[in-house]
Scaffold this active site. Structure first.
Site: not given
Lengths: 413, 413
Positions: A158, A184, A195, A285, A408, A413
């Protein structure tokens, strides 16, 4: 989403050999992504044992509920994984989707629905339309072949910036068996693209109860010892399938955990699980550095692991490492907040081989310059010695960077 | 360090009136900062009761250890607070520093060392040189005056972007009494500049055991219900001093928690503690939004608070709020990871008055546009209804921004 590959990605990817009794197919079902595969089918020979470790979330996804039920039987013939939709927090519709998928998968594999395993990863809260891919399962199962492990690793990605593979050859009795694994991430969880999933397969003939014990112990020192952001997925799924095909080549059937013939296999499996788990961390991340945290001298191993995770999950420790700052005061804080037995005045802390604090005070002999140099590396080891017992544990995490917030924060905006 | 004032700072600061029996002085001791006050002395009349709530860290600072010991006696005559150095993880030197300060403070106030209270905030791991300020205590205690609450709030600041004040007038029997409070943050902890400190004083005549119960209950719904980054300080200290001076004006002496005359005081104290705690959150490092998280329908209040804190401490929830994204999937995840009883298919989640998820699925009636508009505000309410019991709890936090990473990452390189 970040589109650049993690700087901690492997320099070279391993090639996974076939595993006797395992056949693989992938497809572009268009569940969410365009122009890439998002459906994986893994078919297993009759007689395949299966074991699993699932998320401890109290709000698990529908496929996790489904797997938990079937794992009690210990038999597996087909695994179906989709990416793009996690089928999590989808209420009754979630269960309808797993039931429809299971029915089609069982027909495709010619087995009972209790021998089907399912995993889904991707957007949370969106109903999964099983109709998008259930009609594909029959032809995928028919066309599946043993040499498509590279495809398998890619189909389940993903937000991962690279596919995750590991493989090992090991002797079981006098026969060489194979263990392959894929995984993953990319966060411990990122529920928009949720996940942590990992699937391992071997041709070793190992009974399901033994497989279960092996996997649980291995997971405790690998997938259950890594954290990116302390956020546990609704969907974490680790499954191992043992086809037993190596028995035809003379491998012994293993039915007891203490069988001495199992020792090399166990070691190899543990190494493989750790390898995959670290690949997940290194693709965390925004990660720029891998952090290994070893706690020793705790009251118990359980206590050591809790303290290690308290350090690994501390935003202040993680931001300090991102800033290449050997900020041992934050490590003290994280030890203190864990709520586990600790004696401030017995505590020692090191970064790499540099001891920076000893017996509750700054170590007068440490060189600020040498430690600063060490902190520039991309693998940082933090060591904590509590000095009150024999318990020890090691966990892994990554640093916390602005990139994590950017990925994240989603700044609509 | 950030030098700009938080956008969530109060538009107007309250002026604190004197509290009978409390005198204040501050000084520039030059402990670390230049050109600002860093030392606070608060002197109390004879007969002052004291109660405290201290950090639960297993690695507390030396002043926390010191206060814990003296709080057993329940009597206080002088409080000495320094900023710039936390005297935490300073080993035997830390204890030497508190002993030297206590000796000088007791001499200055003409009391026993068991009536002295100490708090330190600032750099961790650096020995605190009590010699820099202990000689100042005598003249500070002599010159102290009742009208310097504004100075008190400023002298204890570290990375705070604004001083934190609260005050209330309330009837005790037929007599009006005063409660004043000051606090500092700025993270729940930032160990380089560590510590949440808050000091409250009143002229109400309240016995120490009652004061202790009042403070503990009040703290559970205020200072122990806020989090910036889940990182618990080595030094968190909340003290309340009750001089009893209002007895001279006819206020009744309170010796039992269930005294009906105490009800208005209790409410006023709880409001004041919550006010101060929210000021700390609103000055959280990098904070751009205050987040209130209310959990209802849990198995117990304890369970509700754990779930609420799991949501409040989730980096993914906090980054979503920073990104003005009503990402209820991440709230589901955080409920699930708390490990507390929860039924996925009974769960409802709302942002403000907008219910976004109901009975385990997306609420079909919610307007994405209206919720997006709501998320642009600087006070975000997240509501979770578990539907399994009567337990409820509310906690407060702030969003997680790139600024937080920048402040704490320190990017030395």
């Amino acid at each position: 989403m970040s589109s650049s590959v993690s700087p901690l990605a492997p320099k070279k990817f391993v090639t996974l050999p076939p595993v006797d009794g395992v056949r693989i197919a992938t497809a572009e079902a268009g569940i969410k992504y365009k122009g890439r595969t998002d459906l994986l089918v893994m078919a297993f020979d009759e007689g395949t044992s299966v074991a699993g470790v699932l998320t401890r979330s109290k709000c698990p996804s529908a496929p996790v509920d489904f797997c938990r039920e079937n794992l009690a039987g210990g038999k597996g013939r087909i695994l179906v994984v989709n990416s793009g939709n996690a089928n999590a927090f989808t209420g009754k519709k979630g269960k309808t989707a797993t039931a429809a998928t299971a029915k089609a998968a069982a027909a495709a594999a010619g087995c009972g629905e209790n021998e089907v395993y399912l995993a889904s990863t991707g957007v949370i809260g969106e109903p999964l339309d099983a109709g998008k891919f259930s009609h594909l399962l029959e032809s995928l199962a028919a066309d599946a072949s043993p040499d498509r492990w590279a495809d398998a690793g890619k189909a389940i990605m993903t937000t991962d910036t690279y596919p995750k593979y590991a493989t090992a050859k090991v002797a079981l009795g006098d026969v060489e068996v194979t263990i392959n694994g894929i995984a993953k991430g990319a966060g411990m969880i990122a529920p928009d693209m949720a996940t942590m999933l990992s699937f391992v397969a071997t041709d070793a003939p190992i009974a399901a109860p033994v497989l279960k014990d092996l996997l649980t112990r291995g997971a405790n020192r690998s997938f259950n010892a890594v954290t990116v952001d302390s956020d546990t997925s609704t969907s974490d799924t680790l499954l191992i399938f043992a086809t037993g095909a190596a028995a035809r080549r003379g491998a012994p059937s293993i039915t007891a955990l203490d069988d001495p013939q199992l020792v090399p296999f166990k070691r190899a499996l543990n190494r493989l699980l750790k390898d995959l788990a670290l690949q997940v961390v290194r693709d965390g991340e925004g990660a720029r550095k891998e952090i290994e945290i070893s706690v020793a001298g705790a009251k118990s191993s359980r206590s050591a692991k809790r303290i290690a995770l308290s350090i690994a999950n501390s935003p202040l420790v993680k931001t300090a490492v991102a800033g290449e700052d050997a900020n041992w005061g934050r490590v003290v804080m994280a030890v203190g907040k864990a709520g586990e037995p600790a004696e401030r005045d017995l505590l020692s802390i090191s970064f790499g081989d540099h001891r920076v604090a000893h017996e509750g005070e700054r170590d007068p002999s440490y060189s600020e310059e040498a430690v600063s140099e060490y902190m520039k590396g991309d693998r940082i080891r933090i060591g904590v010695e509590l000095g009150i017992g024999q318990g020890k544990a090691t966990v892994w995490t990554c640093d916390l960077t602005k990139e994590y917030v950017a990925i994240n924060g989603d700044y609509r905006s």
